[in-house]
Scaffold this motif. Structure first.
Motif, short mmCIF file in Angstrom:
data_model
loop_
_atom_site.label_atom_id
_atom_site.label_comp_id
_atom_site.label_asym_id
_atom_site.label_seq_id
_atom_site.Cartn_x
_atom_site.Cartn_y
_atom_site.Cartn_z
N GLN A 24 10.75 4.44 -5.03
CA GLN A 24 11.95 3.82 -5.63
C GLN A 24 11.93 2.31 -5.43
OE1 GLN A 24 15.76 5.70 -4.76
NE2 GLN A 24 16.82 3.73 -4.90
N PHE A 25 12.34 1.60 -6.44
CA PHE A 25 12.44 0.14 -6.37
C PHE A 25 13.76 -0.29 -6.99
CE2 PHE A 25 8.05 1.34 -6.47
CZ PHE A 25 7.47 0.54 -5.49
N GLY A 26 14.18 -1.51 -6.68
CA GLY A 26 15.35 -2.04 -7.33
C GLY A 26 16.29 -2.75 -6.38
N HIS A 27 17.37 -3.27 -6.96
CA HIS A 27 18.37 -3.97 -6.16
C HIS A 27 19.70 -3.95 -6.93
CE1 HIS A 27 16.17 -7.08 -8.59
NE2 HIS A 27 17.40 -7.28 -9.01
N GLY A 28 20.76 -4.36 -6.26
CA GLY A 28 22.08 -4.37 -6.89
C GLY A 28 22.70 -2.99 -6.91
N ASP A 29 23.77 -2.86 -7.71
CA ASP A 29 24.48 -1.59 -7.81
C ASP A 29 24.44 -1.14 -9.28
OD1 ASP A 29 26.33 0.47 -8.02
OD2 ASP A 29 27.67 -0.38 -6.51
N VAL A 30 23.53 -0.27 -9.60
CA VAL A 30 23.30 0.13 -10.99
C VAL A 30 24.53 0.85 -11.57
CG1 VAL A 30 21.94 1.65 -12.49
CG2 VAL A 30 20.80 0.20 -10.80
N ASP A 31 25.12 1.72 -10.78
CA ASP A 31 26.26 2.49 -11.30
C ASP A 31 27.45 1.58 -11.61
OD1 ASP A 31 24.78 4.81 -11.13
OD2 ASP A 31 25.36 5.13 -9.04
N ALA A 32 27.71 0.63 -10.71
CA ALA A 32 28.81 -0.31 -10.95
C ALA A 32 28.50 -1.17 -12.16
CB ALA A 32 29.03 -1.19 -9.71
N GLY A 33 27.25 -1.60 -12.27
CA GLY A 33 26.86 -2.43 -13.42
C GLY A 33 27.00 -1.66 -14.72
N MET A 34 26.56 -0.43 -14.69
CA MET A 34 26.61 0.39 -15.91
C MET A 34 28.07 0.61 -16.34
SD MET A 34 23.85 1.35 -17.52
CE MET A 34 22.49 1.80 -16.46
N ALA A 35 28.96 0.71 -15.36
CA ALA A 35 30.38 0.92 -15.67
C ALA A 35 30.97 -0.30 -16.39
CB ALA A 35 31.15 1.19 -14.37
N ARG A 36 30.38 -1.46 -16.16
CA ARG A 36 30.88 -2.67 -16.82
C ARG A 36 30.28 -2.89 -18.21
NH1 ARG A 36 29.33 -7.50 -13.35
NH2 ARG A 36 30.24 -8.60 -15.13
N ALA A 37 29.26 -2.10 -18.55
CA ALA A 37 28.52 -2.35 -19.79
C ALA A 37 29.37 -2.05 -21.02
CB ALA A 37 27.26 -1.50 -19.81
N ASP A 38 29.24 -2.91 -22.04
CA ASP A 38 29.91 -2.67 -23.32
C ASP A 38 29.05 -1.76 -24.21
OD1 ASP A 38 32.19 -4.44 -22.91
OD2 ASP A 38 30.70 -6.06 -22.95
N PHE A 39 27.75 -1.85 -24.03
CA PHE A 39 26.84 -1.01 -24.81
C PHE A 39 25.82 -0.38 -23.87
CE2 PHE A 39 28.12 -4.63 -27.40
CZ PHE A 39 28.65 -4.00 -28.52
N VAL A 40 25.52 0.88 -24.10
CA VAL A 40 24.52 1.56 -23.26
C VAL A 40 23.56 2.32 -24.18
CG1 VAL A 40 24.10 3.34 -21.51
CG2 VAL A 40 26.06 1.79 -21.28
N VAL A 41 22.28 2.21 -23.88
CA VAL A 41 21.28 3.05 -24.55
C VAL A 41 20.66 3.95 -23.50
CG1 VAL A 41 18.98 3.05 -25.60
CG2 VAL A 41 20.75 1.52 -26.47
N GLU A 42 20.59 5.23 -23.81
CA GLU A 42 20.00 6.19 -22.88
C GLU A 42 19.06 7.08 -23.67
OE1 GLU A 42 22.90 8.31 -20.64
OE2 GLU A 42 21.42 9.26 -19.33
N ARG A 43 17.81 7.10 -23.29
CA ARG A 43 16.79 7.84 -24.05
C ARG A 43 15.76 8.45 -23.10
NH1 ARG A 43 17.48 8.91 -29.54
NH2 ARG A 43 17.86 7.03 -30.75
N THR A 44 15.08 9.48 -23.58
CA THR A 44 13.94 10.04 -22.86
C THR A 44 12.70 9.90 -23.74
OG1 THR A 44 15.26 11.59 -21.59
CG2 THR A 44 12.93 12.13 -21.85
N PHE A 45 11.65 9.40 -23.15
CA PHE A 45 10.41 9.14 -23.87
C PHE A 45 9.28 9.96 -23.27
CE2 PHE A 45 13.11 5.45 -24.17
CZ PHE A 45 13.03 5.08 -25.50
N LYS A 46 8.28 10.19 -24.09
CA LYS A 46 7.13 10.94 -23.61
C LYS A 46 5.85 10.30 -24.14
CE LYS A 46 5.84 15.64 -22.53
NZ LYS A 46 6.34 16.93 -22.15
N THR A 47 4.83 10.23 -23.28
CA THR A 47 3.51 9.77 -23.74
C THR A 47 2.47 10.81 -23.33
OG1 THR A 47 2.83 8.55 -21.74
CG2 THR A 47 4.18 7.37 -23.33
N GLU A 48 1.45 10.94 -24.15
CA GLU A 48 0.39 11.91 -23.86
C GLU A 48 -0.78 11.22 -23.17
OE1 GLU A 48 0.73 15.12 -24.13
OE2 GLU A 48 2.72 14.95 -25.04
#
Lengths: 750, 81
Positions: free
Chosen positions: A177-201
């Motif tokens: 795991q990597f990262g910093h800040g508070d992702v959940d709090a940040g996401m709650a402030r977002a006006d637009f969110v994109v959420e997707r699942t991708f796959k590569t072979e």
């Protein structure tokens, strides 16, 4: 741009020019010797028997019939390669992959080998080896393997990176795991969110030259290995350890290399060839077939990646997260960890989190492939970023410029950046004529960014000055992309002589100190640092010799443009001495003149690129045609711009193939269905347009000339750039790579 | 005394600590102190760790000094292709 200007202000004479490569004539005339071009008197032919099953216990191997076949000189199983790894789990995995011990873990896993007087006899002998298997349930798909009820691939693996540590094995070898800040709090402030699942072979590096070696173990215990590799010193270490030899008794010589791209950084059949030679008492030549290359050398990870990114109305990305599942074959790896580090590295993010899962599957052991793991992560993130830009209502380039990392930004993987080039590549793309060219019907344009770390490592170089004034430069980093020309330019630059007077050779492992392999875009970066250091040491001796010839103090001698120049009021009238004149006198002034360097080339500069792709899609067939492609990348300093451009073009070409057609296809039986270039479709010339390049030079302050690595970054953006182009052409977001015609049609029909 | 930030997997093995204050003059001493304090880190350290000092990544220069106040980040030792 904010960077140390002393590097860019420097004026170069040789560096930055484009002379002809020294190995070119031999390569185009067929005279160059690649892995399979070396032969020894009395050599035997080695062949490997491979498992036809994806997962099976090896109950019994009977080699007696094969051993009795006339012409067979050695037969080998895991019993001939005992475990000498002394608890080193990583080395044990390499050993087990070279020759299965208890279980066959994938279709193609080596289970036995023979050495015979010719290929026909060797092939016959393989047919006479009887292996008794007990079949086990298998799993080849990364998502299916991740499921808790999946068949267990390797019962020795317990997940690391969890607190508390689990006490039972699973198919997840590591969580990171990597990262910093508070992702959940940040996401709650977002006006637009994109959420997707991708796959590569899964893809293969697709190098044209199969793995090949000649091994010769003498009765006194010394051995030679001639091999195509990216790292002959590493091969020596690994082979010596696996065979219980002293490394000093094994001399490894690297041949020319017909492509590697990471796939020739790992040993596969070389320890087996050495073991066969030791057993037979004769040299053994072992060349993989193309089928074997696909089935049993290391492809990339297949991946499954969840991305969620949130932005404010003004276009600022406020939070980002990704969960990345990477397949690693049947042994523990660290590919997901690297994917998690690179995923959001292009952006300045207050709140970011990435979690990587390493997933075991019954497929061949995953190997490096040019910026390993980064292209898949970039595909997922850059696709989501493109979609988010549209939601916000911003141009995708402007959206990225607004959020681009810069000097002083805390990288998503932790440290702060020094001077970096993501912003300048985006500005260059914004202003590039390609972005303004009109598009036609069924055509789409996409752009995407990419990042790679680059690194340096242990490096050793000898610079020898001949009595005729020419220079022989011996380096230990295998030339995989034109580094001999680049290093000759660097030596010429430092010494102040003509490029044509320098010849760079790749020394064998007995002729030079240890060198890390040519990976991590380190070849020219690290060996140029060592060459500069070696040349400066030689110049010190040249000045001493000149002082001796003039009978003055060495402090009164400087080195300017290939000449010793006497300084000071009393010596100012002395005519300068050329390198050639000093070299000619070396026999009477103290003997040969040479410079040596042994360094750890730390301080590599990170690298960024932005690519643009135009594509046309036939909505009836799903067929695609790449119309135009442009690469903009920071080189730090381009030592030989033609080869830098070649690296950019090569990475883009491979990335386009990965995006559109290449994939390992496994049947329900767990066997690879397309182990050859007829069915595994890499791009050919007619599939690609001329790939335009633009080199930027934002100097790396940790290198004397400002050099960064350039070999890998160029394969990071193409998957996403092509996917964004296709998505724009068809009006449907493409989530699965490769975007082969059936997948495009399925997306259109969905 | 320097402050060292650990990445997630390493933090998990360091009793959940993502930041550690440690007495170390250079990278070698930092590794020695880490091994003493958190024996669970041993396998991860054996696998390879790089150290970022004020943004520059060092993989092998164990003599590199750790300046007081520097940003020190432990990272996995990377692979390349």
């Amino acid at each position: 741009m904010n960077f140390d200007p002393s590097h860019s202000k420097r004026s170069f004479s040789s560096v930055g020019t484009r002379p002809i490569r020294p190995d070119g004539v031999d390569k185009v005339t067929g005279r160059a010797r690649y892995g399979a071009d070396f032969n020894m008197p009395g050599q035997l032919v080695g062949r490997i028997l491979r498992s036809p099953h994806a997962h099976a216990i090896i109950r019994k191997i009977d080699t007696s019939k094969a051993a009795r076949l006339p012409g067979v000189k050695a037969v080998l199983t895991a019993a001939d390669l005992p475990d000498l790894t002394d608890g080193d789990a990583a080395m044990y995995d390499i050993l087990d992959n070279c020759m299965a011990r208890k279980k066959a873990l994938y279709d193609g896993h080596a289970v036995a080998a023979v050495a015979a007087i010719d290929a026909r006899t060797a092939k016959q002998a393989l047919k006479l080896i009887e292996v008794e298997y007990e079949l086990l349930p298998h799993v080849t798909d990364v998502d299916q393997a991740f499921a808790p009820d999946a068949p267990l691939v390797n019962d020795t693996i317990i997940t690391t990176g969890l607190d508390p540590k689990p006490d039972r094995p699973s198919n997840v070898s590591m969580r990171s795991q990597f990262g910093h800040g508070d992702v959940d709090a940040g996401m709650a402030r977002a006006d637009f969110v994109v959420e997707r699942t991708f796959k590569t072979e899964q893809t293969h590096q697709g190098y044209i030259e199969p793995h090949a070696c000649v091994a010769n173990v003498s009765s006194d215990g010394t051995a030679d290995l001639w091999v195509c590799t990216q790292g002959h010193f590493v091969y020596r270490q690994h082979c010596a350890q696996l065979l219980g030899m002293d490394a000093s008794k094994l001399r490894v010589t690297s041949s020319e290399i017909g492509g590697g791209f990471g796939g020739k950084t790992h040993v596969w059949a070389e320890p087996v060839a050495l073991a066969l030679s030791r057993k037979a008492g004769r040299p053994v030549k072992l060349v993989m077939s193309r089928d074997e290359v696909f089935r049993a050398s290391g492809p990339t990870s297949a991946t499954s990646i969840d991305v969620r990114i949130g932005a404010l109305k003004d276009g600022t990305i406020i939070a980002a997260e990704a969960t990345l599942r990477y397949s690693c074959g049947p042994y523990a790896g660290s590919w997901a960890e690297i994917g998690a580090m690179t995923a959001f590295a292009c952006y300045k993010l207050e709140n970011v989190r990435t979690v990587g899962y390493e997933v075991l599957v019954n497929r061949p052991k995953t190997a490096a492939y040019r910026a390993p793991s980064a292209p898949m992560a970039a595909f997922a993130v850059e696709s989501a970023v493109d979609e988010l830009a549209k939601k916000v209502g911003m141009d995708p380039v402007d959206f990225r410029i607004r959020n681009a990392a810069q000097e002083g930004t805390k990288a998503s993987y932790g440290p702060v950046y020094g001077p970096i080039g993501i912003g300048p590549t985006l500005e260059a793309v914004k202003n590039h004529p390609h972005m303004k060219a009109p598009l036609g019907k069924n055509q789409g344009r996409g752009m995407a960014c990419g990042f790679w770390f680059n690194f340096g490592g242990q490096t050793c170089t000898d610079l020898n000055i001949g009595m005729d004034g020419t220079v022989s430069l011996a380096v230990g980093t295998v030339d995989v992309g034109g580094s001999r020309a680049s290093l000759s330019l660097v030596a010429a630059e430092e010494l102040g002589i003509d490029y044509a007077l320098v010849r760079t050779v790749i020394a064998d492992t007995s002729s030079l100190g240890y060198n890390d392999m040519t990976d991590g875009s380190r070849g020219t970066f690290s060996s140029s640092m060592a060459t500069i250091s070696a040349a400066r040491n030689a110049i010190k001796i040249l000045r001493e010799r000149a002082a001796q010839m003039w009978d003055i103090l060495v402090e009164d001698v400087t080195w300017e443009k290939g000449h010793a120049v006497a300084k000071g009021e009393t010596h100012g009238n002395l005519p300068k001495l050329s390198l050639k004149e000093i070299a000619a006198a070396s026999g009477t002034t103290g003997g040969p003149i040479a410079g040596h360097s042994e360094i750890v080339a730390d301080g590599a500069g990170v690298s960024f690129a932005t690519h643009i792709c135009d594509i046309e899609v036939d909505p009836e067939t799903g067929a695609t045609k790449v119309l135009r492609y442009t690469v903009v990348q920071d080189a730090g300093k381009a030592v030989h711009p033609t080869y830098v451009e070649g690296q950019y073009q090569g990475g883009a070409a491979q990335g386009i193939g990965w995006a559109l057609n290449e994939e390992y296809i496994y049947g329900k039986d767990g066997r690879l269905q397309n182990a050859g270039f007829l069915d595994y479709r890499i791009p050919v010339c007619s599939d690609l347009p001329m790939i335009d390049t633009q080199i930027l030079e934002i100097p790396n302050p940790n290198h004397p000339y400002g050099v960064r690595g350039v070999g890998e970054t160029s394969i990071v953006p193409p998957l996403a750039a092509v996917a964004n182009a296709v998505s724009n052409a068809v009006g449907v977001r493409m989530l699965h790579i490769p975007m082969s015609p059936p997948r495009i049609l399925a997306a259109l029909d969905a | 005394m320097v402050e060292v930030t650990l990445w997630g997997s390493l933090a998990a093995a360091a009793e959940g600590n993502s930041k550690i204050e440690i007495e170390a003059k250079n990278i070698r001493e930092l590794f020695e102190r880490l091994r003493e304090r958190f024996p669970q880190l041993e396998p991860l350290m054996d696998r390879g760790i790089a150290v970022a000092i004020d943004g520059t990544i060092y993989r092998d220069t164990w003599s590199k000094e750790l300046p007081p106040g520097a940003e020190i980040y432990l990272l996995p030792r990377l692979a390349g292709g």
